[in-house]
Design an enzyme around this catalytic site. Sequence first.
Site, PDB file in Angstrom:
ATOM      1  N   CYS A   1       0.811  -1.239   0.000  1.00 31.23           N
ATOM      2  CA  CYS A   1       0.000   0.000   0.000  1.00 31.23           C
ATOM      3  C   CYS A   1       0.839   1.281   0.000  1.00 31.23           C
ATOM      4  O   CYS A   1       0.458   2.247  -0.655  1.00 31.23           O
ATOM      5  CB  CYS A   1      -0.993  -0.018   1.159  1.00 31.23           C
ATOM      6  SG  CYS A   1      -2.049  -1.479   1.135  1.00 31.23           S
TER       7      CYS A   1
ATOM      8  N   HIS B   1      -3.843   6.597   3.770  1.00 31.40           N
ATOM      9  CA  HIS B   1      -4.193   5.439   2.938  1.00 31.40           C
ATOM     10  C   HIS B   1      -5.653   5.073   3.210  1.00 31.40           C
ATOM     11  O   HIS B   1      -6.070   4.975   4.358  1.00 31.40           O
ATOM     12  CB  HIS B   1      -3.268   4.283   3.290  1.00 31.40           C
ATOM     13  CG  HIS B   1      -3.666   2.972   2.684  1.00 31.40           C
ATOM     14  ND1 HIS B   1      -4.013   2.855   1.363  1.00 31.40           N
ATOM     15  CD2 HIS B   1      -3.775   1.733   3.218  1.00 31.40           C
ATOM     16  CE1 HIS B   1      -4.317   1.592   1.114  1.00 31.40           C
ATOM     17  NE2 HIS B   1      -4.191   0.891   2.220  1.00 31.40           N
TER      18      HIS B   1
ATOM     19  N   ASN C   1     -10.324  -0.224  -0.802  1.00 34.28           N
ATOM     20  CA  ASN C   1      -8.877  -0.147  -0.610  1.00 34.28           C
ATOM     21  C   ASN C   1      -8.192  -0.488  -1.933  1.00 34.28           C
ATOM     22  O   ASN C   1      -8.247  -1.630  -2.386  1.00 34.28           O
ATOM     23  CB  ASN C   1      -8.482  -1.142   0.492  1.00 34.28           C
ATOM     24  CG  ASN C   1      -6.990  -1.143   0.773  1.00 34.28           C
ATOM     25  OD1 ASN C   1      -6.199  -0.593   0.013  1.00 34.28           O
ATOM     26  ND2 ASN C   1      -6.609  -1.781   1.860  1.00 34.28           N
TER      27      ASN C   1
HETATM   28  N1  ACO Z   1     -19.827 -10.094   5.685  1.00 34.96           N
HETATM   29  C1  ACO Z   1     -20.440 -10.568   6.773  1.00 34.96           C
HETATM   30  N2  ACO Z   1     -19.787 -11.107   7.821  1.00 34.96           N
HETATM   31  C2  ACO Z   1     -18.442 -11.152   7.745  1.00 34.96           C
HETATM   32  C3  ACO Z   1     -17.733 -10.673   6.639  1.00 34.96           C
HETATM   33  C4  ACO Z   1     -18.462 -10.139   5.583  1.00 34.96           C
HETATM   34  N3  ACO Z   1     -17.896  -9.651   4.472  1.00 34.96           N
HETATM   35  N4  ACO Z   1     -16.411 -10.846   6.859  1.00 34.96           N
HETATM   36  C5  ACO Z   1     -16.298 -11.413   8.066  1.00 34.96           C
HETATM   37  N5  ACO Z   1     -17.502 -11.603   8.600  1.00 34.96           N
HETATM   38  C6  ACO Z   1     -17.855 -12.189   9.889  1.00 34.96           C
HETATM   39  C7  ACO Z   1     -16.768 -13.091  10.406  1.00 34.96           C
HETATM   40  O1  ACO Z   1     -16.858 -14.383   9.832  1.00 34.96           O
HETATM   41  C8  ACO Z   1     -17.065 -13.089  11.881  1.00 34.96           C
HETATM   42  O2  ACO Z   1     -18.126 -13.980  12.136  1.00 34.96           O
HETATM   43  P1  ACO Z   1     -18.123 -14.908  13.457  1.00 34.96           P
HETATM   44  O3  ACO Z   1     -18.136 -13.946  14.600  1.00 34.96           O
HETATM   45  O4  ACO Z   1     -19.364 -15.693  13.279  1.00 34.96           O
HETATM   46  O5  ACO Z   1     -16.863 -15.699  13.356  1.00 34.96           O
HETATM   47  C9  ACO Z   1     -17.569 -11.679  12.128  1.00 34.96           C
HETATM   48  O6  ACO Z   1     -17.987 -11.163  10.854  1.00 34.96           O
HETATM   49  C10 ACO Z   1     -16.510 -10.763  12.712  1.00 34.96           C
HETATM   50  O7  ACO Z   1     -15.326 -10.943  11.967  1.00 34.96           O
HETATM   51  P2  ACO Z   1     -14.021 -10.157  12.309  1.00 34.96           P
HETATM   52  O8  ACO Z   1     -12.939 -10.550  11.349  1.00 34.96           O
HETATM   53  O9  ACO Z   1     -13.742 -10.271  13.762  1.00 34.96           O
HETATM   54  O10 ACO Z   1     -14.534  -8.695  11.973  1.00 34.96           O
HETATM   55  P3  ACO Z   1     -13.827  -7.347  12.281  1.00 34.96           P
HETATM   56  O11 ACO Z   1     -14.722  -6.510  13.094  1.00 34.96           O
HETATM   57  O12 ACO Z   1     -12.427  -7.521  12.742  1.00 34.96           O
HETATM   58  O13 ACO Z   1     -13.792  -6.703  10.837  1.00 34.96           O
HETATM   59  C11 ACO Z   1     -12.209  -6.308   9.066  1.00 34.96           C
HETATM   60  C12 ACO Z   1     -13.072  -7.327   9.788  1.00 34.96           C
HETATM   61  C13 ACO Z   1     -13.116  -5.290   8.398  1.00 34.96           C
HETATM   62  C14 ACO Z   1     -11.397  -7.016   7.982  1.00 34.96           C
HETATM   63  C15 ACO Z   1     -11.297  -5.632  10.099  1.00 34.96           C
HETATM   64  O14 ACO Z   1     -10.565  -6.581  10.819  1.00 34.96           O
HETATM   65  C16 ACO Z   1     -10.370  -4.672   9.466  1.00 34.96           C
HETATM   66  O15 ACO Z   1     -10.750  -3.610   9.077  1.00 34.96           O
HETATM   67  N6  ACO Z   1      -9.065  -5.015   9.380  1.00 34.96           N
HETATM   68  C17 ACO Z   1      -8.094  -4.225   8.718  1.00 34.96           C
HETATM   69  C18 ACO Z   1      -7.755  -4.919   7.513  1.00 34.96           C
HETATM   70  C19 ACO Z   1      -7.548  -4.067   6.312  1.00 34.96           C
HETATM   71  O16 ACO Z   1      -8.067  -3.013   6.100  1.00 34.96           O
HETATM   72  N7  ACO Z   1      -6.700  -4.621   5.465  1.00 34.96           N
HETATM   73  C20 ACO Z   1      -6.442  -4.043   4.219  1.00 34.96           C
HETATM   74  C21 ACO Z   1      -5.079  -4.317   3.821  1.00 34.96           C
HETATM   75  S1  ACO Z   1      -3.958  -3.556   4.902  1.00 34.96           S
HETATM   76  C22 ACO Z   1      -4.133  -1.973   4.687  1.00 34.96           C
HETATM   77  O17 ACO Z   1      -4.403  -1.543   3.598  1.00 34.96           O
HETATM   78  C23 ACO Z   1      -3.915  -1.169   5.853  1.00 34.96           C
END
Ligand code: ACO
Length: 324
Positions: free
Chosen positions: A112, A251, A281
């Site tokens: 990124c 970003h 992203n």
């Molecule tokens: N739709 C519905 N439910 C979903 C989805 C989806 N697309 N994706 C995951 N879930 C579910 C999971 O399976 C989980 O279910 P469970 O509780 O039954 O197991 C629940 O939602 C919660 O999942 P988490 O992974 O704990 O959700 P979280 O609140 O952490 O959000 C996310 C996930 C959005 C990916 C978050 O962790 C995040 O923003 N991380 C940063 C990652 C990022 O932005 N990466 C990009 C690359 S790096 C960068 O550019 C900085």
Amino acid sequence: MGTVILGTGSCLPERVVTNHDLAEIVETNDEWIRTRTGIKTRRIAAAGEETYRLAARAAEQALAMAGVAAADLDLIVVGTITSHMLMPSTACFVQKEIGATKAFAFDLNAACPGFLYGLDVADQYVRADPSRKILVIGAETLSTRTNWEDRNTCVLFGDGAGAAVVGGGPQGRGMVGSVLCSDGRLWSLLHMHAPVSNNADLEEPDHPGVHIIMEGREVFKYAVKAMETSISDLLHREGVSLDEIDLFIPHQANIRILNKLVERIGIPLEKVFINVEKYGNTSAASIPIALDEANRGGRLKPGNKLLICSFGGGFTWGASLINW
Ligand code: ACO
């Protein structure tokens, strides 16, 4: 002399994919995606819209704004992790596409922060010779490396390209400096395999395919802390206070990372440029696309202090300060 941004450009694929569209292919819904990420739509490249083609269109806009002919470019640096070929580089394809016959060209893989790293490379070349004209691009077609069966990742990413033409300008204007960091020990939290790789010495014996693999929660934690630290180190080193910043372009990973970062560093939201809701992203393309929108939208005036920061796979991260 300073290293100034002479022109900006961007290019987004035409196809808009909504959260509702994604709900047709994986078990997800608009509400989950909006509340967890802030993303409403993303652009997805069509067949024939390879990374270099988006990059070249963004480059042509930036060159036109800068009033620089492609044939006068000395260097093309493209930050990308989604080149359509491993060799030649996307930068060489851009060079061919725009007719930058004099320039040498290479890609830079810093995930990124690829555009941020590229700007710093350009800054060093321009400091050495202010007559140089350099094209810095961040371009991605992440849709080609997305696992469309993995709802944890496929809702996050989008395609696009942004570009800047960089060259010598008046003293006191342009790049003030950058803080760039990497930590390869954390590679496994966010990674993507090469098409063929010998994993003998890595922890993953089974090749999982050429897709983005991510531990979302861990990435979230590191991203906020790392960007916060690089910003405070940069401002401290350059003797600039946060109050002096006119525009902050982080970003565009997702809205919760952005909100947390903004809250931790304490910058007013009206000074923060956000477009993640439209494009998702776009990795290395996110900052130059936002920069071009901010620039063309009149958000940047001569003399403004612009702060940019990014974080991505590697881990890689950093921040740059620019006197516009
Ligand atoms: N739709 C519905 N439910 C979903 C989805 C989806 N697309 N994706 C995951 N879930 C579910 C999971 O399976 C989980 O279910 P469970 O509780 O039954 O197991 C629940 O939602 C919660 O999942 P988490 O992974 O704990 O959700 P979280 O609140 O952490 O959000 C996310 C996930 C959005 C990916 C978050 O962790 C995040 O923003 N991380 C940063 C990652 C990022 O932005 N990466 C990009 C690359 S790096 C960068 O550019 C900085």
